[in-house]
Design a protein around this motif. Structure first.
Motif, PDB file in Angstrom:
ATOM      1  N   PHE A 125       0.973  -1.236  -0.153  1.00 44.39           N
ATOM      2  CA  PHE A 125      -0.039   0.013  -0.097  1.00 44.39           C
ATOM      3  C   PHE A 125       0.906   1.246   0.080  1.00 44.39           C
ATOM      4  CE2 PHE A 125      -3.861  -2.013   1.683  1.00 44.39           C
ATOM      5  CZ  PHE A 125      -4.856  -1.621   0.438  1.00 44.39           C
ATOM      6  N   GLY A 126       1.875   1.196   0.736  1.00 48.64           N
ATOM      7  CA  GLY A 126       2.807   2.289   0.695  1.00 48.64           C
ATOM      8  C   GLY A 126       3.797   2.701  -0.535  1.00 48.64           C
ATOM      9  N   LEU A 127       3.948   1.569  -1.184  1.00 52.98           N
ATOM     10  CA  LEU A 127       4.613   1.805  -2.651  1.00 52.98           C
ATOM     11  C   LEU A 127       3.436   2.310  -3.625  1.00 52.98           C
ATOM     12  CD1 LEU A 127       6.814  -1.564  -2.598  1.00 52.98           C
ATOM     13  CD2 LEU A 127       7.393   0.966  -2.477  1.00 52.98           C
ATOM     14  N   LEU A 128       2.332   1.673  -3.334  1.00 55.59           N
ATOM     15  CA  LEU A 128       1.117   2.010  -4.320  1.00 55.59           C
ATOM     16  C   LEU A 128       0.735   3.436  -4.108  1.00 55.59           C
ATOM     17  CD1 LEU A 128      -1.077   1.327  -6.613  1.00 55.59           C
ATOM     18  CD2 LEU A 128      -2.334   0.474  -4.738  1.00 55.59           C
ATOM     19  N   GLY A 129       0.563   4.006  -3.048  1.00 53.48           N
ATOM     20  CA  GLY A 129       0.439   5.081  -2.583  1.00 53.48           C
ATOM     21  C   GLY A 129       1.477   6.239  -3.251  1.00 53.48           C
ATOM     22  N   THR A 130       2.698   5.922  -3.187  1.00 52.29           N
ATOM     23  CA  THR A 130       3.933   6.370  -3.580  1.00 52.29           C
ATOM     24  C   THR A 130       3.669   6.858  -5.071  1.00 52.29           C
ATOM     25  OG1 THR A 130       5.434   6.046  -1.937  1.00 52.29           O
ATOM     26  CG2 THR A 130       6.519   6.845  -4.020  1.00 52.29           C
ATOM     27  N   ILE A 131       3.484   5.617  -5.870  1.00 56.71           N
ATOM     28  CA  ILE A 131       3.562   5.519  -7.225  1.00 56.71           C
ATOM     29  C   ILE A 131       2.400   6.552  -7.567  1.00 56.71           C
ATOM     30  CG2 ILE A 131       3.040   4.028  -9.316  1.00 56.71           C
ATOM     31  CD1 ILE A 131       4.435   1.910  -7.956  1.00 56.71           C
ATOM     32  N   MET A 132       1.223   6.355  -6.919  1.00 57.33           N
ATOM     33  CA  MET A 132       0.136   7.162  -7.470  1.00 57.33           C
ATOM     34  C   MET A 132       0.283   8.706  -7.275  1.00 57.33           C
ATOM     35  SD  MET A 132      -2.045   5.096  -8.683  1.00 57.33           S
ATOM     36  CE  MET A 132      -3.377   6.145  -8.658  1.00 57.33           C
ATOM     37  N   GLY A 133       1.021   8.936  -6.188  1.00 53.62           N
ATOM     38  CA  GLY A 133       1.438  10.497  -5.907  1.00 53.62           C
ATOM     39  C   GLY A 133       2.317  10.908  -6.823  1.00 53.62           C
ATOM     40  N   LEU A 134       3.116  10.118  -7.487  1.00 53.53           N
ATOM     41  CA  LEU A 134       4.127  10.514  -8.430  1.00 53.53           C
ATOM     42  C   LEU A 134       3.709  10.801  -9.622  1.00 53.53           C
ATOM     43  CD1 LEU A 134       7.421   8.357  -7.431  1.00 53.53           C
ATOM     44  CD2 LEU A 134       7.123  10.732  -7.214  1.00 53.53           C
ATOM     45  N   ILE A 135       2.796   9.948  -9.913  1.00 52.54           N
ATOM     46  CA  ILE A 135       1.910  10.177 -11.222  1.00 52.54           C
ATOM     47  C   ILE A 135       1.245  11.506 -11.226  1.00 52.54           C
ATOM     48  CG2 ILE A 135      -0.105   9.149 -12.562  1.00 52.54           C
ATOM     49  CD1 ILE A 135       0.640   6.313 -11.694  1.00 52.54           C
ATOM     50  N   THR A 136       0.506  11.582 -10.232  1.00 51.55           N
ATOM     51  CA  THR A 136      -0.293  12.814  -9.855  1.00 51.55           C
ATOM     52  C   THR A 136       0.714  14.225 -10.037  1.00 51.55           C
ATOM     53  OG1 THR A 136      -1.849  11.951  -8.641  1.00 51.55           O
ATOM     54  CG2 THR A 136      -1.675  14.292  -8.292  1.00 51.55           C
ATOM     55  N   ALA A 137       1.859  13.907  -9.400  1.00 51.96           N
ATOM     56  CA  ALA A 137       2.792  15.195  -9.202  1.00 51.96           C
ATOM     57  C   ALA A 137       3.554  15.239 -10.711  1.00 51.96           C
ATOM     58  CB  ALA A 137       4.172  14.417  -8.446  1.00 51.96           C
ATOM     59  N   PHE A 138       3.663  14.487 -11.562  1.00 54.13           N
ATOM     60  CA  PHE A 138       4.300  14.705 -12.836  1.00 54.13           C
ATOM     61  C   PHE A 138       3.231  15.037 -13.853  1.00 54.13           C
ATOM     62  CE2 PHE A 138       7.742  11.447 -11.610  1.00 54.13           C
ATOM     63  CZ  PHE A 138       8.563  12.358 -11.944  1.00 54.13           C
ATOM     64  N   THR A 139       2.052  14.673 -13.430  1.00 52.22           N
ATOM     65  CA  THR A 139       0.887  15.148 -14.426  1.00 52.22           C
ATOM     66  C   THR A 139       0.780  16.662 -14.026  1.00 52.22           C
ATOM     67  OG1 THR A 139      -0.327  13.226 -14.231  1.00 52.22           O
ATOM     68  CG2 THR A 139      -1.479  15.103 -14.963  1.00 52.22           C
ATOM     69  N   ALA A 140       0.871  17.238 -12.878  1.00 51.64           N
ATOM     70  CA  ALA A 140       0.758  18.620 -12.396  1.00 51.64           C
ATOM     71  C   ALA A 140       1.727  19.269 -12.873  1.00 51.64           C
ATOM     72  CB  ALA A 140       0.465  18.613 -10.917  1.00 51.64           C
ATOM     73  N   VAL A 141       3.051  18.902 -12.836  1.00 51.47           N
ATOM     74  CA  VAL A 141       4.112  19.299 -13.389  1.00 51.47           C
ATOM     75  C   VAL A 141       4.221  19.766 -14.746  1.00 51.47           C
ATOM     76  CG1 VAL A 141       6.617  19.087 -13.674  1.00 51.47           C
ATOM     77  CG2 VAL A 141       5.723  18.759 -11.472  1.00 51.47           C
ATOM     78  N   ALA A 142       3.617  19.009 -15.531  1.00 55.10           N
ATOM     79  CA  ALA A 142       3.481  18.959 -17.206  1.00 55.10           C
ATOM     80  C   ALA A 142       2.849  20.107 -17.512  1.00 55.10           C
ATOM     81  CB  ALA A 142       2.802  17.571 -17.518  1.00 55.10           C
ATOM     82  N   SER A 143       1.653  20.621 -16.629  1.00 52.70           N
ATOM     83  CA  SER A 143       1.020  21.839 -16.924  1.00 52.70           C
ATOM     84  C   SER A 143       1.392  23.116 -16.338  1.00 52.70           C
ATOM     85  CB  SER A 143      -0.408  21.605 -16.829  1.00 52.70           C
ATOM     86  OG  SER A 143      -0.572  21.423 -15.546  1.00 52.70           O
ATOM     87  N   ALA A 144       2.706  23.061 -15.341  1.00 52.10           N
ATOM     88  CA  ALA A 144       3.189  24.165 -14.524  1.00 52.10           C
ATOM     89  C   ALA A 144       4.113  24.972 -15.471  1.00 52.10           C
ATOM     90  CB  ALA A 144       3.616  23.625 -13.405  1.00 52.10           C
TER      91      ALA A 144
END
Length: 211
Positions: A125-144
């Motif tokens: 669960f910890g690893l999954l949370g991290t991966i999902m968080g990174l996906i969200t982070a890179f998605t946000a960075v792409a439009s920043a």
């Protein structure tokens, strides 16, 4: 306390499943710890009472003692002493006690393996949370904007890592507790096997004298 709450909030959604897994693991650990320590105490008290009787060869009194007790050691000895009153072959008595031991061991090991499973689930669960968080982070960075990308990425990765950290902080204690409970269970089983051998030796000794 504020730091802990902040740490939990920054981890995102998957912190909640990890918390549930940790809570379940703690509940199982407490229940198993209390149960195993009670079994050890009851077995020790029963053996201290019945051992001198077996050493004297007073098997009728030994049968009365174990029939009146509900401890694991009493259950095992009652099977052997019941056969002792009917047959004289050591093998038959030994088989009866082994059969009783096979029924006792699953009760001692009950739910303990779930701790290792819950530990693995918390880590995943910890690893999954991290991966999902990174996906969200890179998605946000792409439009920043370029000026915001570095700061936004650093903050997002820091938040995502909180989930892995909490997963590991939950998994490690559960693994340690699992090892301790497994060791305690092994000690109890070992003591039951020792008692079985001592009881068989006493029965064999006085059976030979009877001849």
């Amino acid at each position: 306390m504020h730091t802990i709450v902040r740490f939990f909030q920054m981890g995102g959604f998957f912190m909640f499943p990890i918390l549930l897994v940790l809570s379940a693991g703690i509940a199982i650990s407490v229940e198993r710890w209390i149960h195993l320590n009670r079994v050890k105490k009851e077995n020790r008290e029963m053996w201290e009472e019945v051992h001198p009787v077996l050493a004297q060869g007073d098997f009728d009194k030994a049968r009365e003692l174990v029939y009146e007790d509900n401890s694991a050691i009493a259950q095992m000895l009652s099977m052997g002493l019941a056969r002792q009153g009917a047959v004289r072959r050591r093998e038959d008595i030994e088989i009866a006690m082994e059969e009783s031991l096979m029924e006792i061991i699953p009760q001692l090991e009950k739910r303990t393996p779930y701790l290792a499973l819950l530990s693995n689930i918390a880590t995943l669960f910890g690893l999954l949370g991290t991966i999902m968080g990174l996906i969200t982070a890179f998605t946000a960075v792409a439009s920043a904007s370029p000026a915001e990308k570095a700061a936004l990425l650093a903050a997002s990765i820091s938040e995502a890592m909180n989930c892995t950290a909490f997963g590991l902080m939950s998994a490690i204690p559960l693994l340690l507790i699992h090892a301790r409970l497994s060791s305690t269970t092994g000690e109890i089983v070992g003591s039951l096997e020792m008692v079985s051998v001592k009881a068989l030796n006493s029965i064999s000794t006085f059976s030979k004298r009877a001849y």
